[in-house]
Structures are given as C-alpha cells and as structure tokens.
Design a protein around this motif. Structure first.
Motif, PDB file in Angstrom:
ATOM      1  N   ASN A  43      93.830   0.008  35.577  1.00 38.23           N
ATOM      2  CA  ASN A  43      95.195   0.188  35.090  1.00 38.23           C
ATOM      3  C   ASN A  43      95.567   1.657  34.902  1.00 38.23           C
ATOM      4  OD1 ASN A  43      95.901  -2.554  34.934  1.00 38.23           O
ATOM      5  ND2 ASN A  43      94.828  -2.763  32.980  1.00 38.23           N
ATOM      6  N   LEU A  44      94.680   2.554  35.287  1.00 37.06           N
ATOM      7  CA  LEU A  44      94.921   3.974  35.079  1.00 37.06           C
ATOM      8  C   LEU A  44      95.456   4.625  36.351  1.00 37.06           C
ATOM      9  CD1 LEU A  44      91.654   4.997  33.181  1.00 37.06           C
ATOM     10  CD2 LEU A  44      93.882   4.464  32.186  1.00 37.06           C
ATOM     11  N   VAL A  45      96.277   5.639  36.161  1.00 34.67           N
ATOM     12  CA  VAL A  45      96.707   6.477  37.268  1.00 34.67           C
ATOM     13  C   VAL A  45      96.628   7.930  36.821  1.00 34.67           C
ATOM     14  CG1 VAL A  45      99.163   6.235  36.633  1.00 34.67           C
ATOM     15  CG2 VAL A  45      98.530   7.016  38.932  1.00 34.67           C
ATOM     16  N   TYR A  46      96.122   8.770  37.708  1.00 34.98           N
ATOM     17  CA  TYR A  46      96.026  10.204  37.466  1.00 34.98           C
ATOM     18  C   TYR A  46      96.923  10.923  38.469  1.00 34.98           C
ATOM     19  CZ  TYR A  46      91.815   9.048  34.805  1.00 34.98           C
ATOM     20  OH  TYR A  46      90.926   8.517  33.895  1.00 34.98           O
ATOM     21  N   ALA A  47      97.493  12.037  38.036  1.00 35.56           N
ATOM     22  CA  ALA A  47      98.325  12.848  38.921  1.00 35.56           C
ATOM     23  C   ALA A  47      97.970  14.317  38.747  1.00 35.56           C
ATOM     24  CB  ALA A  47      99.807  12.628  38.623  1.00 35.56           C
ATOM     25  N   LEU A  48      97.850  15.012  39.860  1.00 36.16           N
ATOM     26  CA  LEU A  48      97.553  16.441  39.878  1.00 36.16           C
ATOM     27  C   LEU A  48      98.686  17.151  40.606  1.00 36.16           C
ATOM     28  CD1 LEU A  48      95.691  18.992  39.698  1.00 36.16           C
ATOM     29  CD2 LEU A  48      94.720  18.245  41.896  1.00 36.16           C
ATOM     30  N   PRO A  49      99.563  17.858  39.886  1.00 37.90           N
ATOM     31  CA  PRO A  49     100.621  18.608  40.579  1.00 37.90           C
ATOM     32  C   PRO A  49     100.042  19.564  41.606  1.00 37.90           C
ATOM     33  CG  PRO A  49     101.066  18.510  38.224  1.00 37.90           C
ATOM     34  CD  PRO A  49      99.684  17.951  38.430  1.00 37.90           C
ATOM     35  N   GLY A  50     100.722  19.691  42.738  1.00 38.65           N
ATOM     36  CA  GLY A  50     100.250  20.562  43.803  1.00 38.65           C
ATOM     37  C   GLY A  50     100.000  21.974  43.306  1.00 38.65           C
ATOM     38  N   ALA A  51      98.827  22.524  43.596  1.00 38.87           N
ATOM     39  CA  ALA A  51      98.393  23.844  43.114  1.00 38.87           C
ATOM     40  C   ALA A  51      98.424  23.919  41.593  1.00 38.87           C
ATOM     41  CB  ALA A  51      99.241  24.964  43.707  1.00 38.87           C
ATOM     42  N   GLY A  52      98.312  22.756  40.937  1.00 39.16           N
ATOM     43  CA  GLY A  52      98.369  22.707  39.483  1.00 39.16           C
ATOM     44  C   GLY A  52      97.055  23.066  38.834  1.00 39.16           C
ATOM     45  N   GLN A  53      97.107  23.177  37.509  1.00 35.27           N
ATOM     46  CA  GLN A  53      95.926  23.568  36.758  1.00 35.27           C
ATOM     47  C   GLN A  53      95.592  22.596  35.645  1.00 35.27           C
ATOM     48  OE1 GLN A  53      97.253  27.928  36.262  1.00 35.27           O
ATOM     49  NE2 GLN A  53      95.044  28.076  36.517  1.00 35.27           N
ATOM     50  N   GLN A  54      96.148  21.393  35.699  1.00 40.00           N
ATOM     51  CA  GLN A  54      95.736  20.334  34.801  1.00 40.00           C
ATOM     52  C   GLN A  54      96.096  18.983  35.405  1.00 40.00           C
ATOM     53  OE1 GLN A  54      98.965  22.232  34.240  1.00 40.00           O
ATOM     54  NE2 GLN A  54      98.749  22.123  32.048  1.00 40.00           N
ATOM     55  N   VAL A  55      95.449  17.941  34.899  1.00 49.09           N
ATOM     56  CA  VAL A  55      95.666  16.583  35.373  1.00 49.09           C
ATOM     57  C   VAL A  55      96.453  15.815  34.314  1.00 49.09           C
ATOM     58  CG1 VAL A  55      94.485  14.381  35.786  1.00 49.09           C
ATOM     59  CG2 VAL A  55      93.696  16.449  36.935  1.00 49.09           C
ATOM     60  N   PHE A  56      97.383  14.998  34.779  1.00 49.84           N
ATOM     61  CA  PHE A  56      98.129  14.097  33.909  1.00 49.84           C
ATOM     62  C   PHE A  56      97.569  12.686  34.074  1.00 49.84           C
ATOM     63  CE2 PHE A  56     100.797  17.708  34.449  1.00 49.84           C
ATOM     64  CZ  PHE A  56     101.585  17.796  33.311  1.00 49.84           C
ATOM     65  N   ARG A  57      97.491  11.954  32.963  1.00 49.36           N
ATOM     66  CA  ARG A  57      96.910  10.609  32.967  1.00 49.36           C
ATOM     67  C   ARG A  57      97.867   9.633  32.298  1.00 49.36           C
ATOM     68  NH1 ARG A  57      93.919   7.575  29.094  1.00 49.36           N
ATOM     69  NH2 ARG A  57      92.193   6.340  29.945  1.00 49.36           N
ATOM     70  N   SER A  58      98.054   8.475  32.928  1.00 51.79           N
ATOM     71  CA  SER A  58      98.868   7.420  32.331  1.00 51.79           C
ATOM     72  C   SER A  58      98.053   6.139  32.247  1.00 51.79           C
ATOM     73  CB  SER A  58     100.129   7.166  33.161  1.00 51.79           C
ATOM     74  OG  SER A  58     100.880   6.095  32.620  1.00 51.79           O
ATOM     75  N   ALA A  59      98.057   5.547  31.062  1.00 52.19           N
ATOM     76  CA  ALA A  59      97.371   4.272  30.853  1.00 52.19           C
ATOM     77  C   ALA A  59      98.348   3.116  30.784  1.00 52.19           C
ATOM     78  CB  ALA A  59      96.539   4.325  29.572  1.00 52.19           C
ATOM     79  N   ASP A  60      99.653   3.382  30.970  1.00 52.77           N
ATOM     80  CA  ASP A  60     100.649   2.320  30.918  1.00 52.77           C
ATOM     81  C   ASP A  60     101.521   2.322  32.173  1.00 52.77           C
ATOM     82  OD1 ASP A  60     102.131   4.589  30.486  1.00 52.77           O
ATOM     83  OD2 ASP A  60     102.664   4.114  28.427  1.00 52.77           O
ATOM     84  N   ARG A  61     100.897   2.638  33.295  1.00 52.05           N
ATOM     85  CA  ARG A  61     101.510   2.565  34.618  1.00 52.05           C
ATOM     86  C   ARG A  61     102.731   3.467  34.747  1.00 52.05           C
ATOM     87  NH1 ARG A  61      99.409  -2.396  37.640  1.00 52.05           N
ATOM     88  NH2 ARG A  61      97.870  -3.228  36.208  1.00 52.05           N
TER      89      ARG A  61
END
Length: 599
Positions: A43-61
């Motif tokens: 149920n998890l999704v991770y996102a890494l902005p292009g050339a980014g320096q941190q990861v975003f995480r969502s546990a509620d889609r």
C-alpha cells in the motif's frame, strides 16, 4: 541625510531568546506541484523528484505525503523499493560536479538514507527483488545480497542505463538488451534505454530507435509499429493491465492487444511528456504517471487526477480573501483557507514547465497581481497577470524585459504598484493598479530581489546594495553597499526598517542610520516577514547540507534565534504571517509550503 553603518557586535549578537515557547511542529500543506520517479510496494508509494535530494512517502495512496531527510552527498536519478520489505528503499544518483555515482539505502521507509556504494560514474538505475539489489552505471551492473556490500557482476555490460527484474531474470538496457538468466549473460539486438514488462511480455524503448516487444521473456523480439511517424520515442512501455503505451512527438498511443490496434489519447497535450508509469499491485487499471508537471493518476490516459508530490520550489506567497496562493517554478497554485489538503486547485491540465515561473505575488482589496517570468521569443520577459477572483483565473495586463522576484502595492496609494527586476538595471512603476508600467532605469542597479514601500517612499534590496527613493523611483540614493536579498518596513512604524544581506542583517529605528547584526547565519539569508505583534521571521537557504530554515527575532532584529525546523531542509524562499498572527507560512526550496502555528 547621512546614512551610517555601525558595527555593534557585542550588543547585537545572535543570542538565545527568552520569548515564550510555541509549538514546534511544521506541516507540509502542499501544493502537490512536483513530479517524481515512482516505486510501489503493497500500500506504499515512494516518489523521488527528478534530481531531487529527498524521497516522499505516502501510506494512504497519495492523499498525504511525508518528506524524508536530505540525502548525503548526492542528487537522485532513480528509485526502487524491496517488494518484500517495503521499508527498504534504494536511490540511484550522482554527486554534483564530479561525475561520480552513489547508491543510497534506507531501512526506515525513506525517512533517512546512508551511502552504501560509491562508483566512478553516475548510477543511473537501481532495482531490488529476490533478496538481491542491483545498480546500473557506466562500469556495468553492481550487485549486493545484503544491500551493504556491492560488487560488479561478472560479465555485465558497460554503459548500463536501466535495470528491470522479471522473476529471477535481470534485464539490462545498455545500448541493446542484455539478460542475466540462470547465471549467464545473453545479449539481444533491440536498442534500448528503458525496459518494462508484464508477465512474459517485455517492452524495450530507445529514444531514437523506437519500441521493441518480446512475448517470450526476451528470447525473440519484434518492432512495435503504430500510427505515428516521428522517430523520437518519448516513452514506450507496458503497464500492469497489459496496455502497450508509446509516446512520440506525434502524440500518445495505447494498445490493448500488444500493438495490433491503437488508440490515440490526449495525454501528451494534457500532462506533457511521460517519464514513467507505475501502479499499486492490487490496482493495475489505475495507473500513476510521472509527467513533466507532476504525478497524475488515470484509468484511461484521457482524464487525470493529480496525486503528488508536495515538493515544489516556492518563490512567492500571498493571501487574498480566503485564498492562499503560492508562486512556484511551474505556475501558481491556490487553495482555500484554512488549508485542509496537500492537493490545491487543479484544472485537469499540467502546468507549463517552461516560462511559467511565478517570481512575485501581491494582493490588495480583491486584486491579485503576479509576475510570471517567461520568454518573448528568446528574450527574458516579465508578464504581469491580474486576477479579480482571488487567483482562480488570470488575465495578462503588461509585459516588459527582465525577470522579477518583487511586486508590491504602495500602502498609501492603491493604484501605484512597484515591480522589481533583475537581468536589467531597472525597475517598473504602475500608476493604474498594474495595467501598465513605466520603466525606471538606474545604472547602479544590479538585480532587485525585494521592494518595500512605506508612505514616504520605497526601499530596494538590490544585488548592488540597499537603495531609497522618495519620488516613486525617479531618483535613487544608495543607503548600504553590498548584496541585499530582502528588505522590510514595519507597518506599525515606517522608521523601523530591516535589510537582509547575504549573512548579516541591518536594522534602522529612525529610517536613516543602520546597525549591522553580523554573522546572523552561515547560510544565505532570504525572505523576511513581520507578525502583527512585531515579531520578525527570516528565511535561510543552505546549498550544502540541511538548512536552519527560519530564524526569529523578538527585539526588532537586534538578535536572532533558530525557529526551525528539520522539515524545511534546504531552506526558505518566501515567508508570510497570517493577518491574525497565528500562523506562519514558509515557501521552501523543495518542499512546497510548510505551516507552523504561532500559538
């Protein structure tokens, strides 16, 4: 009148404040104005902005996102999550300026990362599965059985661009397709820089060579043909529900029968170029698209719902009525106050990625103005746009050379507007509420960051110093030398002026003489704002490591303390205090807008 700079370091040192404690929590409230590489697990999704320096995480889609800590050393270029251990995340990337590569690993769901592999060249992709981890680089493919110790996989192809696991088979795009199966390497003819699959069906895309498809897990291949003529393939792949997707300069096309018949969609016009597509394991028909303007969910690639990510670079903030507006690198966003969701207004179309940088916002009496930095042909151009419905719709009223970061209404004369400019040695004055502008050229100007207006005139924070004008900019007088990033006039007392340099603050209580508060921060200082009770808030930006975020002064700028916080990471570009003094909004470099209660 003579302006004096006096250094009183002992009196004006940065000291701890005795001000009462307030809540320390910062909340990322959006907007969801950034895209990102995607990785799904359960149920998890991770996102890494292009050339980014941190990861975003969502546990509620995708309804809410948690922003991770800044990466050590590098910028991200690829993302993977272990499907069995969804809190284990890998990031591929590169170190700025040196061409070297890095793999980062997180075991806490992307909240923090550590370096597990350094390589001579950029790491372009990572993959995890079957208790193995892989990384692609110019040297070949690195492999690890525990995520900590890595070695080059013997026989792996050099110049690896992409990795893809199908069961225990590892597919590598390295000019052509290479497969590591049962301990042996085989190579295949299709040119490839990206690989996707569904079951035994594998699709290989090459930007200049088109799309190839295999129905037997890479043993044989055939070219994918369709109703496009362009040879430039922006995207090519197969989704979890079996749709083959091809995007070229001619448009976006979908096939539900492995390329026999095709349907053209409006996806290219609506959300622009696809970077990748992913989906939750239990929702193969509901696909997430990383496009140039953000992350969008769709079931037909005709209609899109924006779902993230709140990692926009915010340059300006304003409030009009019950609307909060944020100017970003890709347009302005609006939401109702109080902010209840990270998703702000969305009209179903991705914002333009080029020439849509909103450097300045100003609001007064139901009129909102924004300065959009774009292009007229090849010339940098400021487009002034006006809204009479609190930022929902806009009409262009004027355009002029330059870029802008400052737009302000005159407090005494509502029809007079000042517009700062850089890239040219001038600024602009409007006498009709922003419908037209007069240019004020001054040879000493090097690039205006902020204009502050009071009943007696204006202050200009310029790359060449602090300037004062008492005749609407016809003449200027330099008050302070050196680069100035911001200036503020206390609305309760126009004799109280605070000018912000690179690392120091200059304070005046008589509107004439200034005292320097040296070494306020080792980071670059940025925007400044004042609360109704006179408390000052000052932003900072770090170009290496985490930023202190916001500094606070309760004595008119004589001394400063760190106000936080760790969630602001790289720093703050814009600050706004609510009219009731109860909320501070910070527009951040890579984390959209953060909110903090002031009690």
């Amino acid at each position: 009148m003579r302006f004096v700079i006096t250094l009183l370091a002992a009196l004006l040192a940065v000291v701890p404040s005795a001000h009462a404690e307030v809540p320390t929590r910062w909340d990322n409230i959006g907007p969801n104005g950034a895209g990102g590489y995607l990785a799904f697990a359960k149920n998890l999704v991770y996102a890494l902005p292009g050339a980014g320096q941190q990861v975003f995480r969502s546990a509620d889609r995708g309804r809410t996102w948690r922003q991770g800590r800044l990466f050590p050393e590098m910028r991200g270029a690829g993302l993977a999550v272990d499907p069995v251990r969804p809190d284990v995340v890998l990031v591929a990337g590169y170190q700025g300026g040196g061409g070297a590569g890095t793999v980062l690993r997180s075991v806490d769901g992307g909240a923090s990362f550590s370096v597990v592999l350094r390589t001579p060249s950029e790491v372009s992709a990572v993959e995890a599965g079957g208790r193995m981890s892989y990384a692609a680089s110019e040297e070949g493919v690195y492999r690890s059985s525990d995520g900590l110790r890595w070695q080059l996989l013997p026989g792996s192809p050099r110049g690896a661009d992409d990795l893809h696991l199908i069961g225990s088979d590892l597919f590598v795009a390295a000019e052509t397709v290479h497969v590591f199966r049962a301990g042996r390497w085989t190579s295949h003819a299709p040119a490839a820089d990206k690989i996707t699959s569904r079951g035994d069906v594998v699709v290989a895309r090459d930007f200049s060579g088109g799309v190839q498809l295999s129905e037997d897990r890479g043993r044989t291949w055939r070219p994918v043909k369709g109703p496009w003529t362009s040879s430039w393939t922006l995207y090519g792949g197969i989704t979890a529900n079996g749709w083959v997707q091809v995007q070229t300069l001619d448009g976006h096309f979908i096939s539900a029968d492995l390329g026999v018949t095709w349907k053209r969609t409006e996806a290219l016009r609506t959300v622009d170029v696809y970077t990748e597509i992913g989906s939750f394991p239990d929702q193969p028909d509901w696909q997430w698209v990383y496009g140039s303007g953000g992350v969008y969910a769709t079931s037909d690639h005709e209609h899109f719902k924006r779902v993230g990510v709140p990692g926009a670079h915010v340059l300006s903030l304003a409030v009009s009525g019950r609307s909060l507006l944020a100017g970003t690198m890709q347009g302005s966003y609006r939401t109702d106050l109080p902010v209840a969701s990270q998703e702000w207004d969305f009209d179903g179309r991705a914002p333009a990625a080029i020439g849509n940088r909103i450097g300045a916002l100003a609001a007064r009496d139901g009129v909102v103005l924004r300065g959009r930095n774009g292009y007229r042909g090849s010339q940098d151009t400021i487009f002034v746009e006006r809204s009479l419905d609190d930022g929902r719709t806009w009409v262009t009223t004027a355009e002029m050379p330059g870029n802008t970061r400052s737009l302000v209404f005159d407090p005494g004369l509502g029809t007079r507007v000042y517009l700062g400019a850089y890239l040219i040695n001038a600024f602009y004055v409007s006498l009709d509420g922003g419908l037209s502008f007069l240019q004020r050229v001054h040879a000493g100007l090097r690039g205006i960051k902020t204009i502050a207006a009071d009943p007696g005139g204006i202050w200009l924070a310029d790359a060449g110093g602090l300037y004062r004008s008492v005749d609407a900019g016809v003449t200027l007088k330099q008050v302070l030398p050196g680069r100035m990033n911001s200036v503020l006039v206390d609305p309760r007392d126009p004799r109280h002026v605070v000018a912000v340099g690179q690392n120091s603050v200059f304070v005046s209580f008589d509107g004439a003489s200034f005292v320097e508060v040296p070494a306020v921060s080792s980071e670059q200082l940025s925007a400044i704002a004042v609360a109704p009770d006179g408390t000052l808030y000052l932003g900072s930006i770090s170009f290496s490591g985490s930023s202190k975020g916001v500094l606070r002064s309760v004595d008119g700028g004589r001394s400063w303390t760190v106000f936080g916080g760790p969630d602001l990471e790289r720093g703050v570009e814009a600050l706004l205090v609510s009219s009731d003094g109860r909320t501070l909004y910070a527009g951040t470099v890579s984390g959209s807008v953060h909110r903090r209660s002031l009690g």
